[in-house]
Design a protein around this motif. Structure first.
Motif, PDB file in Angstrom:
ATOM      1  N   GLN A  87       2.057  -0.476 -10.829  1.00 38.61           N
ATOM      2  CA  GLN A  87       2.682  -0.502 -12.141  1.00 38.61           C
ATOM      3  C   GLN A  87       4.046  -1.198 -11.988  1.00 38.61           C
ATOM      4  O   GLN A  87       4.574  -1.306 -10.881  1.00 38.61           O
ATOM      5  CB  GLN A  87       2.864   0.917 -12.676  1.00 38.61           C
ATOM      6  CG  GLN A  87       1.565   1.677 -12.881  1.00 38.61           C
ATOM      7  CD  GLN A  87       0.748   1.126 -14.038  1.00 38.61           C
ATOM      8  OE1 GLN A  87       1.290   0.583 -14.996  1.00 38.61           O
ATOM      9  NE2 GLN A  87      -0.574   1.261 -13.945  1.00 38.61           N
ATOM     10  N   ASN A 104       0.834  -1.210   0.000  1.00 35.80           N
ATOM     11  CA  ASN A 104       0.000   0.000   0.000  1.00 35.80           C
ATOM     12  C   ASN A 104       0.866   1.258   0.000  1.00 35.80           C
ATOM     13  O   ASN A 104       0.534   2.255  -0.663  1.00 35.80           O
ATOM     14  CB  ASN A 104      -0.918   0.001   1.221  1.00 35.80           C
ATOM     15  CG  ASN A 104      -1.978  -1.081   1.149  1.00 35.80           C
ATOM     16  OD1 ASN A 104      -2.272  -1.604   0.075  1.00 35.80           O
ATOM     17  ND2 ASN A 104      -2.540  -1.432   2.295  1.00 35.80           N
ATOM     18  N   GLN A 127       3.643   5.722  -5.828  1.00 33.22           N
ATOM     19  CA  GLN A 127       3.455   5.762  -7.281  1.00 33.22           C
ATOM     20  C   GLN A 127       2.365   6.755  -7.665  1.00 33.22           C
ATOM     21  O   GLN A 127       2.509   7.498  -8.650  1.00 33.22           O
ATOM     22  CB  GLN A 127       3.117   4.369  -7.804  1.00 33.22           C
ATOM     23  CG  GLN A 127       4.308   3.423  -7.902  1.00 33.22           C
ATOM     24  CD  GLN A 127       3.991   2.169  -8.686  1.00 33.22           C
ATOM     25  OE1 GLN A 127       2.829   1.811  -8.898  1.00 33.22           O
ATOM     26  NE2 GLN A 127       5.034   1.484  -9.147  1.00 33.22           N
ATOM     27  N   HIS A 128       1.286   6.775  -6.890  1.00 32.10           N
ATOM     28  CA  HIS A 128       0.199   7.704  -7.208  1.00 32.10           C
ATOM     29  C   HIS A 128       0.624   9.160  -6.977  1.00 32.10           C
ATOM     30  O   HIS A 128       0.061  10.081  -7.589  1.00 32.10           O
ATOM     31  CB  HIS A 128      -1.043   7.386  -6.365  1.00 32.10           C
ATOM     32  CG  HIS A 128      -1.828   6.215  -6.889  1.00 32.10           C
ATOM     33  ND1 HIS A 128      -1.620   4.922  -6.463  1.00 32.10           N
ATOM     34  CD2 HIS A 128      -2.803   6.139  -7.824  1.00 32.10           C
ATOM     35  CE1 HIS A 128      -2.441   4.100  -7.090  1.00 32.10           C
ATOM     36  NE2 HIS A 128      -3.171   4.816  -7.930  1.00 32.10           N
ATOM     37  N   GLN A 129       1.596   9.367  -6.107  1.00 33.40           N
ATOM     38  CA  GLN A 129       2.102  10.723  -5.881  1.00 33.40           C
ATOM     39  C   GLN A 129       3.140  11.126  -6.922  1.00 33.40           C
ATOM     40  O   GLN A 129       3.656  12.241  -6.875  1.00 33.40           O
ATOM     41  CB  GLN A 129       2.722  10.801  -4.481  1.00 33.40           C
ATOM     42  CG  GLN A 129       1.700  10.715  -3.356  1.00 33.40           C
ATOM     43  CD  GLN A 129       2.356  10.661  -1.983  1.00 33.40           C
ATOM     44  OE1 GLN A 129       3.588  10.534  -1.871  1.00 33.40           O
ATOM     45  NE2 GLN A 129       1.540  10.772  -0.937  1.00 33.40           N
ATOM     46  N   GLY A 130       3.450  10.220  -7.837  1.00 33.86           N
ATOM     47  CA  GLY A 130       4.377  10.532  -8.915  1.00 33.86           C
ATOM     48  C   GLY A 130       5.818  10.153  -8.643  1.00 33.86           C
ATOM     49  O   GLY A 130       6.698  10.463  -9.456  1.00 33.86           O
ATOM     50  N   SER A 139       2.215   1.812  -3.419  1.00 32.56           N
ATOM     51  CA  SER A 139       1.133   2.301  -4.277  1.00 32.56           C
ATOM     52  C   SER A 139       0.905   3.798  -4.066  1.00 32.56           C
ATOM     53  O   SER A 139       0.719   4.558  -5.034  1.00 32.56           O
ATOM     54  CB  SER A 139      -0.151   1.523  -3.986  1.00 32.56           C
ATOM     55  OG  SER A 139      -1.228   2.010  -4.755  1.00 32.56           O
ATOM     56  N   THR A 140       0.948   4.227  -2.806  1.00 33.17           N
ATOM     57  CA  THR A 140       0.775   5.653  -2.510  1.00 33.17           C
ATOM     58  C   THR A 140       1.877   6.485  -3.155  1.00 33.17           C
ATOM     59  O   THR A 140       1.628   7.556  -3.740  1.00 33.17           O
ATOM     60  CB  THR A 140       0.762   5.875  -0.991  1.00 33.17           C
ATOM     61  OG1 THR A 140      -0.316   5.137  -0.416  1.00 33.17           O
ATOM     62  CG2 THR A 140       0.600   7.352  -0.663  1.00 33.17           C
ATOM     63  N   ARG A 190      -1.616  -3.181  -6.297  1.00 37.53           N
ATOM     64  CA  ARG A 190      -2.134  -2.841  -7.638  1.00 37.53           C
ATOM     65  C   ARG A 190      -1.153  -1.886  -8.320  1.00 37.53           C
ATOM     66  O   ARG A 190      -1.524  -0.790  -8.797  1.00 37.53           O
ATOM     67  CB  ARG A 190      -3.521  -2.202  -7.561  1.00 37.53           C
ATOM     68  CG  ARG A 190      -4.548  -2.936  -6.714  1.00 37.53           C
ATOM     69  CD  ARG A 190      -4.868  -4.332  -7.212  1.00 37.53           C
ATOM     70  NE  ARG A 190      -6.061  -4.854  -6.578  1.00 37.53           N
ATOM     71  CZ  ARG A 190      -6.065  -5.608  -5.463  1.00 37.53           C
ATOM     72  NH1 ARG A 190      -4.893  -5.918  -4.896  1.00 37.53           N
ATOM     73  NH2 ARG A 190      -7.183  -6.041  -4.941  1.00 37.53           N
TER      74      ARG A 190
END
Length: 640
Positions: free
Chosen positions: A577, A548, A554-557, A551-552, A575
Motif C-alpha cells: 500500500q 518483503n 504492513q500486514h501486521q498493522g 510488506s510483512t 505489493r
C-alpha cells in the motif's frame, strides 16, 4: 500491408528466434528488477491495478504525470489474463523487440523488394547491436516507441509509393502510429515521423517527378504494351527501374529512347516546359502555369495527408488526455498538456549535456557494427556517388537516422536509450551498403581483428579479478563484488577470450556467415557481461528482501513511512500500500503523532549510528537502507 514472402530462409528465422529467446530469458533468470526506473514503472502499474483506475496513473498515492499510460495499460492487460506477476512486464519489451525486428524486415522488403537479403542482414544487425540487446529485457518505454516509429515509417513509405493519390489506409496507419506513440512517451514521436514525412519530396522519386500514370494519360497518348527492347536497355541503368515505372514511361507516344528516359527519371519537382513538352508530347497550347498547378497538386495532397494523420493521432491521444486531465485535477492537467510538451522542451534545452555527447557513445551502443570495417567501406562507397543516384531507401534512412540524430543532439537532455528508435534505420542502411559492396570489399582477412581484440581485452581481466585484493565497498563497489564471483568470472572470461580468438582466426568467405558470427558474438558478449554484473551487484540492487519485510510489517498493522524522496522502488516488489512520506521539516511532528511506526532511512557506510539501532539493514546501491523504530529518533527531536 503486404505479407512477408515465405521464401525468407527458415534458418535465418530460426537463428533470429534463438537470439531473441536468449536476450529475453537470460535477463529474466539472471537479474532482478533494477531501481530506480524499472521498479518505478512497475510501481505505477501496480497502483493502477490496486486502485482499479486505468485513467490517471498514480505513484505512491500521488498522480504520476511523467509518462503516458500505454505501458502501464499493457502491463495491467497481461495481469488481467495471467494474474499479477513479474515475468509479464519484463517479457513485454521483449515482445516489442521481436515485433520491431519483424517490422524492420517488412520495411526492408518494401524498400528493396528485389533484394530480400537486405532485410535478413538488417534484422541481424538490429537484434545484436549492444544497446538493443540490453534493452530487450528491460522494462522501459523505448522499444515500444520504436515499434510505433517503425509503423509510421512503413505507412509513409507506402503513402509515397502511392503518390500523388495518397492512400487513406496509409494515412490511417500513420495516424495510429502517432497517436499510440504519444500515449507511449509523449510528443517525441513527432521528431522522426514528421522529419521523414516533410522531407518526402527529397527522398522519394514519385514525389520528386511528375511521372504518375494518371497525369500522363491526360497529357499524352499512351499505348497498352511496353516496348520490350527499350525495357531491356533501361534495365541496365543504375538504379534499375521497376516494371511498373517502365510501363508508365515507355508507353508514351512517341516511344522514349534511352536519353529521353534518363531525362524523365531525373526530373526535378518543377521541370522546364521544353522538357515537359518533349516527354509528354503536349500540344503547344499547354503553358507552364498549368503544368506547375498539376505538379503542386501532388505536394498539396501529400502534406494534406500528413496533417490528416496528425489530426488522427491527436484525436487518439486526446481521447485519453482530456478525460484524464478532468479526473486528475488542475495540476495534473497542466502537467500532461503543458509539462509533457512545451515545458519539457524548454527544460531539455537547459544545459544538461553537450551537443556532441552522443557521438562518443555510438561505437559502444552500436557495437560491434561501427567497429567493423565493411560497414565503413559501405559508407565511403556511398559518399563517392552522386546524391542523384542514391536509392530512395538510402535517402529515407539517412533522413530518419541522421536527421533525427542531429535534432536529438540539439536537445541537451540526453540518454543513450533515446537513440533506440533510430536503430532500425541504421540497420537497414548498413545492410543495404554491405549488400552493394563489391565482393572483394565485403571480405578482407583481418576485418574481425579489432572486435576480436576487444573481446579478449574484456575477457582477460575477468580471469584475474578474483586474485585482486578486496578493497572497501564505498570506494569502488564493482571490483570487490566481482572478486567474490570466482566461477562466473572465470567462465565468462574464458568464453569471451575463446570467441575473440575465433573471430580473429576464423573468417568465412561469405557475407551472411560473417554477419551470423558477429551477431552471435555480440549477443554472447552482452549477455555475459549482464550476467556477471548482475551476480556481482545483486546484493546492492536486489530490493526484494526489504520489500518483503515492509510488506510483512504492513500486514501486521504497522505504519511504515519513508524518509525523503521516494521513487516507489519497494511498491510492486512487496505489493505494498502507499507509504507515508516524511521529510526533515515534518520529521519531529511525525514522530510525536506516530510513536509506534517504522521509518525507512538511507545511510552511508561510514554513518553507523542509526544503523546500529535498525531492525533491518541491507545494501542499497552505494549506501545502506534500513528500517528503524521511530522511537530511536526521539533524541533528534528532544526540543519538541
Amino acid at each position: 500491408m503486404k505479407k512477408l514472402s515465405l521464401s525468407y530462409p527458415l534458418f535465418t528465422w530460426t537463428y533470429l528466434g534463438l537470439l531473441w529467446l536468449l536476450l529475453v530469458l537470460i535477463p529474466l533468470w539472471q537479474r532482478h528488477l533494477l531501481p530506480i526506473d524499472e521498479t518505478r514503472y512497475l510501481a505505477v502499474a501496480w497502483e493502477m491495478w490496486l486502485r482499479g483506475d486505468w485513467l490517471v496513473p498514480h505513484l505512491n498515492g500521488q498522480v504520476y504525470s511523467h509518462k503516458p499510460p500505454l505501458l502501464f495499460w499493457l502491463i495491467n492487460l497481461g495481469w488481467s489474463i495471467f494474474g499479477v506477476n513479474e515475468w509479464w512486464p519484463r517479457l513485454l519489451p521483449g515482445l516489442f523487440s521481436l515485433g520491431n525486428v519483424i517490422l524492420t524486415i517488412y520495411l526492408g522488403r518494401l524498400l528493396w523488394p528485389q533484394r530480400p537479403q537486405i532485410s535478413q542482414f538488417a534484422a541481424l544487425i538490429l537484434l545484436s547491436s549492444s544497446l538493443w540487446s540490453l534493452f530487450t529485457g528491460a522494462v522501459m518505454f523505448d522499444l515500444l516507441l520504436t515499434g510505433f516509429v517503425l509503423l509510421g515509417i512503413i505507412a509513409l513509405t507506402q503513402a509515397a509509393k502511392s503518390a500523388p493519390q495518397i492512400s487513406l489506409t496509409a494515412v490511417s496507419w500513420l495516424g495510429i502510429a502517432i497517436g499510440f506513440g504519444i500515449l507511449t512517451k509523449g510528443p517525441i514521436i513527432f521528431l522522426p515521423l514528421l522529419l521523414v514525412g516533410f522531407t518526402a519530396p527529397w527522398w522519394h522519386p514519385l514525389t520528386e517527378s511528375t511521372t504518375d500514370l494518371t497525369t500522363f494519360r491526360k497529357l499524352s497518348n499512351l499505348k497498352p504494351k511496353p516496348d520490350l527492347t527499350t525495357f531491356r536497355k533501361l534495365s541496365n541503368l543504375k538504379p534499375k527501374p521497376d516494371l511498373t515505372t517502365f510501363r508508365k514511361l515507355s508507353n508514351l507516344k512517341p516511344k522514349p529512347d534511352l536519353t529521353t528516359f534518363r531525362k524523365l527519371s531525373n526530373l526535378k519537382p518543377k521541370p522546364d516546359l521544353t522538357t515537359f513538352r518533349k516527354l509528354s508530347n503536349l500540344k503547344s497550347g499547354t503553358d507552364l502555369t498549368t503544368f506547375r498547378k498539376l505538379s503542386n497538386l501532388k505536394l498539396l495532397s501529400w502534406y494534406g495527408g500528413i496533417f490528416l494523420s496528425i489530426l488522427i493521432g491527436t484525436i487518439i491521444a486526446l481521447s485519453w488526455a482530456i478525460p484524464a486531465g478532468l479526473a486528475g485535477g488542475a495540476e495534473y492537467r497542466a502537467a500532461i498538456f503543458w509539462g509533457q510538451t512545451a515545458n519539457r522542451l524548454v527544460q531539455s534545452f537547459a544545459h544538461q549535456r553537450s551537443f556532441w555527447w552522443y557521438l562518443p557513445t555510438l561505437p559502444i551502443v552500436l557495437f560491434p557494427w561501427l567497429l567493423w570495417p565493411p560497414v565503413w567501406r559501405g559508407f565511403l562507397q556511398l559518399t563517392s556517388h552522386s546524391k542523384d543516384t542514391w536509392h530512395y531507401g538510402v535517402k529515407l534512412c539517412l533522413v530518419w537516422t541522421g536527421g533525427t540524430f542531429f535534432l536529438l543532439s540539439l536537445i541537451s537532455g540526453k540518454q543513450t536509450h533515446y537513440l533506440l528508435p533510430l536503430f532500425p534505420g541504421f540497420a537497414l542502411l548498413a545492410a543495404y551498403l554491405l549488400d552493394q559492396l563489391p565482393s572483394d570489399q565485403q571480405y578482407q582477412r583481418w576485418d574481425n581483428l579489432a572486435i576480436g581484440i576487444i573481446l579478449i581485452l574484456i575477457g582477460l581481466p575477468l580471469l584475474i579479478v578474483t586474485k585482486l585484493p578486496i578493497i572497501s565497498y564505498h570506494h569502488s563497489p564493482l571490483l570487490p563484488l566481482l572478486s567474490t564471483q570466482t566461477l562466473p568470472c572465470l567462465v565468462s572470461g574464458a568464453i569471451l577470450i575463446f570467441i575473440g580468438g575465433g573471430l580473429i582466426f576464423w573468417s568465412p568467405l561469405t557475407l551472411p556467415r560473417r554477419l551470423f558470427g558477429l551477431s552471435l558474438a555480440s549477443v554472447i558478449l552482452s549477455l555475459t557481461l549482464l550476467s556477471i554484473v548482475a551476480k556481482s551487484i545483486g546484493p546492492a540492487y536486489n530490493l526484494q528482501p526489504i520489500s518483503n519485510y515492509i510488506s510483512t510489517l504492513q500486514h501486521q498493522g504497522h505504519t511504515v513511512a519513508h524518509l525523503g524522496e521516494y521513487h516507489g522502488q519497494y511498491q510492486f516488489l512487496g505489493r505494498l500500500q502507499p507509504l507515508p512520506l516524511v521529510d526533515e521539516y515534518n520529521l519531529c511532528a511525525w514522530l510525536v503523532q506516530h510513536p509506534d511506526s517504522k521509518l525507512i532511512i538511507y545511510q552511508k557506510p561510514s554513518e553507523t549510528g542509526l544503523l546500529n539501532q535498525a531492525e533491518y539493514v541491507q545494501n542499497y546501491r552505494s549506501n545502506h537502507v534500513a528500517i528503524i523504530p521511530v522511537h530511536t529518533m526521539y533524541a533528534a527531536c528532544s526540543g519538541v
